[in-house]
Design an enzyme around this catalytic site. Sequence first.
Site, PDB file in Angstrom:
ATOM      1  N   GLY A   1       0.823  -1.191   0.000  1.00 42.58           N
ATOM      2  CA  GLY A   1       0.000   0.000   0.000  1.00 42.58           C
ATOM      3  C   GLY A   1       0.864   1.250   0.000  1.00 42.58           C
ATOM      4  N   CYS A   2       0.345   2.318   0.545  1.00 42.26           N
ATOM      5  CA  CYS A   2       1.049   3.600   0.577  1.00 42.26           C
ATOM      6  C   CYS A   2       2.439   3.459   1.187  1.00 42.26           C
ATOM      7  CB  CYS A   2       0.226   4.599   1.384  1.00 42.26           C
ATOM      8  SG  CYS A   2       1.104   6.114   1.781  1.00 42.26           S
ATOM      9  N   PHE A   3       3.468   3.870   0.441  1.00 44.59           N
ATOM     10  CA  PHE A   3       4.823   3.680   0.949  1.00 44.59           C
ATOM     11  C   PHE A   3       5.214   4.673   2.041  1.00 44.59           C
ATOM     12  CE2 PHE A   3       6.602   5.606  -3.323  1.00 44.59           C
ATOM     13  CZ  PHE A   3       6.005   6.834  -3.054  1.00 44.59           C
TER      14      PHE A   3
END
Length: 230
Positions: free
Chosen positions: A55-57
Amino acid sequence: MFLGRKQTALVAPEQTLPGRSERPWHLSERHAVLDAPLVTDTAPAGHEVAIFGLGCFWGAEEVYWQVPGVWSTSVGYAGGDTPHPSYEEVCSGRTNHTEAVRVVFDPAVVSYADLVKRFFEVHDPTQGMRQGNDVGTQYRSAIFYEDEAQRDTALEVIQELDRDGPWDDPVVTTVELLVSFYPAEEYHDEYFRRNEGQPYCQVVVAPKVGQFRQRFAYRMKSASREAGGV
């Protein structure tokens, strides 16, 4: 994060964006939190590299730099076909990359298997091309291995989770040979630490990071230092 078109399926390699021959943006020289170089090609002697897409890094990087034995982290793009893609290109769904965190670690302190288990403990690996409200190919769950030992370890953990894990649905995390990792633009480095007040960070990233801190407080770097460890 990016609010453009949500691409929920990979495109044929010949349909991906052409990219560029070299990176057009500057990278930070050092990790502001860990005070280690943001290495992009090689790891220091005795260290290994693990690359995860979960997901969002922004939140993924924060989670991993708190693990004892982690020497440095950096964010970027993996698993795609477009060379040196930009953030906007990745979010368009036309590069086939996923947001990823590159973890340089000391296997004498933390094992690759432990990092893989952390990977599964801080996101939902059953959702396919999304994580919660973040929808798109760039948010898919993926482990990128550098050798057969990493591949086998990842597959063993997935097999265990499919048998005994907490989810009703099967794990859909892909286990892929690492072909390339392209560092993201400099403003993504340590983004959450520098932008905790940003709405997305408060609503999406902070709860994930907070859950990790609460669950693994006794195994985080601060606890290790208090106990006389690394």
